[in-house]
Design a protein around this motif. Structure first.
Motif, PDB file in Angstrom:
ATOM      1  N   GLY A 138       0.821  -1.206   0.000  1.00  0.00           N
ATOM      2  CA  GLY A 138       0.000   0.000   0.000  1.00  0.00           C
ATOM      3  C   GLY A 138       0.855   1.256   0.000  1.00  0.00           C
ATOM      4  N   VAL A 139       0.166   2.390  -0.060  1.00  0.00           N
ATOM      5  CA  VAL A 139       0.830   3.688  -0.012  1.00  0.00           C
ATOM      6  C   VAL A 139       0.276   4.449   1.188  1.00  0.00           C
ATOM      7  CG1 VAL A 139       1.228   5.857  -1.229  1.00  0.00           C
ATOM      8  CG2 VAL A 139       1.079   3.710  -2.517  1.00  0.00           C
ATOM      9  N   PRO A 140       1.142   4.774   2.148  1.00  0.00           N
ATOM     10  CA  PRO A 140       0.665   5.530   3.312  1.00  0.00           C
ATOM     11  C   PRO A 140       0.135   6.903   2.899  1.00  0.00           C
ATOM     12  CG  PRO A 140       2.844   4.626   3.717  1.00  0.00           C
ATOM     13  CD  PRO A 140       2.564   4.443   2.260  1.00  0.00           C
ATOM     14  N   GLU A 141      -0.698   7.463   3.737  1.00  0.00           N
ATOM     15  CA  GLU A 141      -1.230   8.800   3.498  1.00  0.00           C
ATOM     16  C   GLU A 141      -0.463   9.800   4.352  1.00  0.00           C
ATOM     17  OE1 GLU A 141      -5.460   9.077   4.107  1.00  0.00           O
ATOM     18  OE2 GLU A 141      -5.761   7.087   3.231  1.00  0.00           O
ATOM     19  N   VAL A 142      -0.290  10.984   3.825  1.00  0.00           N
ATOM     20  CA  VAL A 142       0.263  12.074   4.618  1.00  0.00           C
ATOM     21  C   VAL A 142      -0.950  12.788   5.211  1.00  0.00           C
ATOM     22  CG1 VAL A 142       1.635  14.182   4.628  1.00  0.00           C
ATOM     23  CG2 VAL A 142       2.263  12.277   3.109  1.00  0.00           C
ATOM     24  N   ALA A 143      -1.299  12.366   6.412  1.00  0.00           N
ATOM     25  CA  ALA A 143      -2.510  12.881   7.050  1.00  0.00           C
ATOM     26  C   ALA A 143      -2.382  12.727   8.553  1.00  0.00           C
ATOM     27  CB  ALA A 143      -3.731  12.120   6.541  1.00  0.00           C
ATOM     28  N   ILE A 144      -3.202  13.486   9.245  1.00  0.00           N
ATOM     29  CA  ILE A 144      -3.171  13.477  10.697  1.00  0.00           C
ATOM     30  C   ILE A 144      -4.597  13.631  11.215  1.00  0.00           C
ATOM     31  CG2 ILE A 144      -2.738  15.959  10.811  1.00  0.00           C
ATOM     32  CD1 ILE A 144      -0.966  15.433  13.231  1.00  0.00           C
ATOM     33  N   GLU A 145      -4.939  12.841  12.225  1.00  0.00           N
ATOM     34  CA  GLU A 145      -6.249  12.979  12.856  1.00  0.00           C
ATOM     35  C   GLU A 145      -6.174  14.125  13.863  1.00  0.00           C
ATOM     36  OE1 GLU A 145      -9.024  10.294  15.738  1.00  0.00           O
ATOM     37  OE2 GLU A 145      -8.138   9.283  13.990  1.00  0.00           O
ATOM     38  N   SER A 146      -7.230  14.864  13.958  1.00  0.00           N
ATOM     39  CA  SER A 146      -7.268  16.018  14.854  1.00  0.00           C
ATOM     40  C   SER A 146      -7.682  15.597  16.264  1.00  0.00           C
ATOM     41  CB  SER A 146      -8.267  17.046  14.313  1.00  0.00           C
ATOM     42  OG  SER A 146      -8.298  18.177  15.137  1.00  0.00           O
ATOM     43  N   PHE A 147      -6.983  16.160  17.257  1.00  0.00           N
ATOM     44  CA  PHE A 147      -7.302  15.925  18.657  1.00  0.00           C
ATOM     45  C   PHE A 147      -7.359  17.280  19.360  1.00  0.00           C
ATOM     46  CE2 PHE A 147      -5.708  11.798  17.455  1.00  0.00           C
ATOM     47  CZ  PHE A 147      -6.433  10.918  18.233  1.00  0.00           C
ATOM     48  N   PRO A 148      -8.128  17.392  20.424  1.00  0.00           N
ATOM     49  CA  PRO A 148      -8.237  18.682  21.110  1.00  0.00           C
ATOM     50  C   PRO A 148      -6.968  19.026  21.893  1.00  0.00           C
ATOM     51  CG  PRO A 148      -9.428  17.014  22.341  1.00  0.00           C
ATOM     52  CD  PRO A 148      -8.972  16.365  21.053  1.00  0.00           C
ATOM     53  N   VAL A 149      -6.684  20.299  21.977  1.00  0.00           N
ATOM     54  CA  VAL A 149      -5.613  20.790  22.835  1.00  0.00           C
ATOM     55  C   VAL A 149      -6.279  21.288  24.112  1.00  0.00           C
ATOM     56  CG1 VAL A 149      -3.820  22.536  23.127  1.00  0.00           C
ATOM     57  CG2 VAL A 149      -4.113  21.391  20.908  1.00  0.00           C
ATOM     58  N   LEU A 150      -5.864  20.710  25.219  1.00  0.00           N
ATOM     59  CA  LEU A 150      -6.449  21.044  26.516  1.00  0.00           C
ATOM     60  C   LEU A 150      -5.445  21.832  27.340  1.00  0.00           C
ATOM     61  CD1 LEU A 150      -7.901  17.476  27.101  1.00  0.00           C
ATOM     62  CD2 LEU A 150      -9.155  19.468  26.277  1.00  0.00           C
ATOM     63  N   ASP A 151      -5.922  22.725  28.170  1.00  0.00           N
ATOM     64  CA  ASP A 151      -5.051  23.560  28.986  1.00  0.00           C
ATOM     65  C   ASP A 151      -4.924  23.049  30.414  1.00  0.00           C
ATOM     66  OD1 ASP A 151      -5.006  26.622  30.620  1.00  0.00           O
ATOM     67  OD2 ASP A 151      -3.436  26.014  29.213  1.00  0.00           O
ATOM     68  N   ASP A 152      -5.918  22.339  30.888  1.00  0.00           N
ATOM     69  CA  ASP A 152      -5.947  21.857  32.261  1.00  0.00           C
ATOM     70  C   ASP A 152      -5.306  20.471  32.343  1.00  0.00           C
ATOM     71  OD1 ASP A 152      -7.224  22.158  35.090  1.00  0.00           O
ATOM     72  OD2 ASP A 152      -7.806  20.143  34.404  1.00  0.00           O
ATOM     73  N   ILE A 153      -4.357  20.311  33.243  1.00  0.00           N
ATOM     74  CA  ILE A 153      -3.607  19.058  33.350  1.00  0.00           C
ATOM     75  C   ILE A 153      -4.523  17.888  33.701  1.00  0.00           C
ATOM     76  CG2 ILE A 153      -1.829  17.845  34.687  1.00  0.00           C
ATOM     77  CD1 ILE A 153      -0.333  20.574  34.778  1.00  0.00           C
ATOM     78  N   ARG A 154      -5.433  18.082  34.633  1.00  0.00           N
ATOM     79  CA  ARG A 154      -6.340  16.984  34.992  1.00  0.00           C
ATOM     80  C   ARG A 154      -7.186  16.576  33.781  1.00  0.00           C
ATOM     81  NH1 ARG A 154     -10.195  16.720  40.180  1.00  0.00           N
ATOM     82  NH2 ARG A 154      -8.987  18.574  40.558  1.00  0.00           N
TER      83      ARG A 154
END
Length: 150
Positions: free
Chosen positions: A66-82
């Protein structure tokens, strides 16, 4: 030879790990800027591990024709450590279930199935670490936990 479904599954795994790696790296920097170096180092270590896992998956896609994709899944950036720890914990539990289901799709491919099983072990170790730290927060309180991470 891998099926199209198997290749698509692997590509999705790589995108998720690349995205999660970036999320962990950003979270590590947020944590570091707050002064919690020990915790930031652990988060950066996790980011590097997930980057490596994504690379392994892309290498396997190539090995399977196969041929890999140049892509990234989006995840949230959180500010609170907990919130970061709780999000990671929930995602880890969900991820292990998904990886177990994915492993079944590779019943005819020992190499890929073995790689996925290794990912499950890594995810379990990280989820256990998160459980311990969330338990510490529960036992000693959030502020005392943060003091320990300085």
């Amino acid at each position: 030879m891998a099926t199209q479904e198997q290749l698509t599954t692997l590509k999705s795994m790589a995108k998720a790990w690349f995205g999660n790696s970036q999320q962990h790296s950003i979270h590590a920097e947020i944590i570091r800027q707050k002064g919690f170096g020990k915790l930031a180092d652990k988060m950066q270590e996790e980011a590097q591990g997930e980057w490596h896992e994504a690379q392994r998956v892309n290498a396997r896609v190539l090995e399977l024709g196969g041929v890999p994709e140049v892509a990234i899944e989006s995840f949230p950036v959180l500010d609170d450590i907990r919130e970061m720890l709780e999000f990671d914990h929930a995602e880890g539990i969900k991820g292990m279930a998904e990886l177990n289901a994915i492993a079944l799709k590779f019943a005819d491919d020992y190499i890929t199935r073995k790689m996925i099983k290794e990912f499950i072990v890594d995810e379990q170790e990280h989820t256990n670490w998160l459980s311990e730290h969330l338990g510490l927060i529960e036992q000693i309180g959030y502020q005392n936990y943060l003091i320990q991470q300085l």
